[in-house]
Design a protein around this motif. Structure first.
Motif: not given
Length: 568
Positions: A18, A20-21, A28, A33-34, A37-38, A44-46
């Motif tokens: 994702c 963010r990662c 990730c 969600p990953c 993020c969870k 999470c925007d994958s």
């Protein structure tokens, strides 16, 4: 014998993980969600697509680009029938075909760069939840559907600093406009379309066509507003929202002065409400009146003349009791009647969550209003006692800003409305919104320090350099977590006082990012900031002085350039 040539193996990195990662440079697990993020409570925007706007033919090389094997792209999708393939291809370029029903059971189009738009209609998908017992919806053509969806999916989102489930421009404005039964609702509907079309113009999307659509819908909205104003005592909420939307359409169009006419008209409309209190009629009307007062407060900070020295927002009892043992000498006593500017402002400012739509608190906006009032009195030379009043006001405001800063450090968000977010949508990531709200609020607090020192004490940039850095530190932290449209006022107030290499780089980075949202007023803001920098550098070069010791009043620059901007 030639030495052996060492061959470096070229590593092909796949497009996984994702955003963010990848931004945090951590591994990730590709879940949705990953797990990272969870665990942290982030949204999470994958592996979603991120688009980057570039100018003209300039090239762009992404530092985070990855490769994805072609066979993986549609691996989990069923093969399409030949007739469906023909229809999907035809829909890309043919407006008539695009009006045909979407193929049943198909939610993707492999021939389009963008996500498939399934059954575009004003009441479909996310908009269906917005339509509340609608008895009549507008008969929209494809162009109007496009503009309406652009407003709901994009424009309404960037009206606030970050994605917020209680966003009134997404939650209330589209729903009310789709009623389309009385003149105020019709005016709001066409104002929304004009707002979206002006945004498309500055995003570079078929500018000539979008300008035509913006103009026609703007004129239609004006007509319906006039019709609504002739019917007294009815439809005040939607009429006020329509006027406010027309004002924002002017801001997005880049017109540097016409927005003020709508502001004056909307305020006069409220004053002539014959004792009614529209902010108590509904949540929708309450947010519209709040937005009007916020615009009035922020807009006043850019006024270039000192003729109007009247107070905008009277200090609340909480404001005075918190910071001083004696009341602030700031204006007349508020009348119990709402037929005056001060009384009207007082009533609106005490409504729930006032200030949350701009990412500030009510008492912080009172500080800004007080600074503006005293500054304008000083510039006009209204009274020999003005200097004494200003000195007393500075000490009082500094005490309160210090208290606000301490509360922010203690993770106390006060009345910024975060808890109400989770009443609107319990699935919202609480930690993420709290973090973004805190960065936004901190930027406002530190920018208010700058505004106070510059407007009331006329100190040079060196005196406020620490607050400039702190403001941009919070803006940078905000941008690292979100692609949202952070409020313009704190960033502008910090940018015009930036002079160190680090702060100038932060200012330029923010300016570059802020001009990509499709807001026409950002171009005017950029020219004002650059002119302030140019004048400061020219004066320093001529006099051989340190740039940190030269104060340039950005309000004078605005006056000299003949601009009249709204820092929202």
């Amino acid at each position: 014998m030639e030495p052996p040539v060492s061959r470096t193996r070229k590593r092909q990195r796949e497009f996984t993980g994702c955003w963010r990662c990848r931004g945090r440079k951590v591994k990730c697990d590709n879940g949705f969600p990953c797990s990272a993020c969870k665990r942290l409570g982030f949204e999470c925007d994958s592996s979603s697509t991120r688009l980057v706007w570039i100018n003209g033919k300039e090239s762009y090389r992404s530092a985070g680009r990855r490769y994805m094997h072609c066979e993986r792209t549609w691996a989990n999708y069923a093969a399409l029938d030949p007739d469906v393939v023909d229809l999907l291809i035809a829909r890309l370029d043919d407006d008539e075909t695009s009006e045909a029903p979407w193929p049943s059971g198909i939610d993707y189009n492999p021939f389009s760069v963008f996500p498939a738009a399934v059954s575009i209609s004003l009441g479909s998908n996310m908009n269906q939840a917005l339509v509340c017992n609608s008895t009549k919806t507008p008969q929209a053509n494809q162009e109007e559907k496009l503009l309406f969806h652009h407003y709901v999916d994009y424009v309404a989102s960037i009206m606030m600093p970050f994605e917020h489930p209680c966003n009134p421009w997404k939650r209330h404005y589209p729903a009310v406009s789709l009623q389309y039964s009385v003149s105020g609702e019709k005016a709001l509907y066409h104002a929304i379309l004009a707002h979206a079309a002006f945004n498309f113009v500055h995003l570079g999307n078929d500018r000539q066509k979008m300008m035509r659509l913006a103009t026609s819908n703007y004129n239609a909205a004006i007509k319906y507003v006039n019709d609504s104003l002739r019917v007294t005592g009815k439809d005040s909420g939607s009429t006020l929202a329509a006027i406010m939307t027309l004002m924002m359409a002017e801001v997005y169009s880049g017109n540097s002065s016409k927005w003020k006419h709508h502001l004056q008209g909307a305020w006069a409309f409220l004053l002539e409400s014959n004792g009614k209190e529209p902010w108590n009629e509904s949540e929708f009307a309450c947010f519209s009146t709040q937005s009007l007062l916020i615009v009035k407060i922020i807009g006043a900070t850019c006024l270039t003349d000192g003729q109007n020295t009247t107070q905008i927002l009277p200090p609340s009892p909480e404001f005075t009791s918190t910071i001083v043992t004696r009341p602030v000498t700031a204006g007349p006593t508020v009348s119990p009647s709402i037929n005056s500017d001060l009384a009207l402002s007082s009533f609106i400012s005490t409504t729930p969550q006032f200030g949350f739509t701009i990412g500030a608190q009510r008492l912080l906006l009172e500080c800004i209003s007080t600074i503006t009032t005293v500054s304008r009195q000083m510039r006009s030379g209204a009274s020999p006692r003005t200097r004494l009043i200003a000195d007393r006001t500075v000490s009082q405001l500094l005490a309160y800003l210090n208290l606000l800063q301490a509360e922010a450090l203690d993770n106390t968000l006060g009345d910024i409305g975060i808890e109400q977010v989770f009443e609107c949508n319990p699935q919202t990531s609480k930690s993420n919104i709290q973090e973004l709200a805190r960065y936004q609020l901190n930027a406002f607090i530190f920018a208010t320090y700058i505004y106070l020192y510059r407007a009331l004490l006329d100190v040079p940039p060196k005196r406020v350099a620490v607050y400039v850095s702190l403001t941009f530190d919070n803006i940078t932290a905000f941008s690292a977590l979100s692609s949202g449209n952070i409020s313009l006022w704190p960033a502008f107030i910090a940018a015009v006082e930036a002079y160190t290499t680090r702060d100038m780089e932060s200012s330029r980075r923010w300016l570059e990012q802020s001009t990509h949202f499709g807001l026409g007023n950002r171009l005017a803001v950029k020219s004002i900031i650059e002119e302030v920098w140019r004048r400061r550098d020219a004066f320093c070069t001529e006099r051989g002085m340190d740039t940190g010791l030269v104060a340039v009043d950005w309000r004078d620059v605005i006056r000299d350039l003949g601009m009249d901007i709204l820092l929202i």
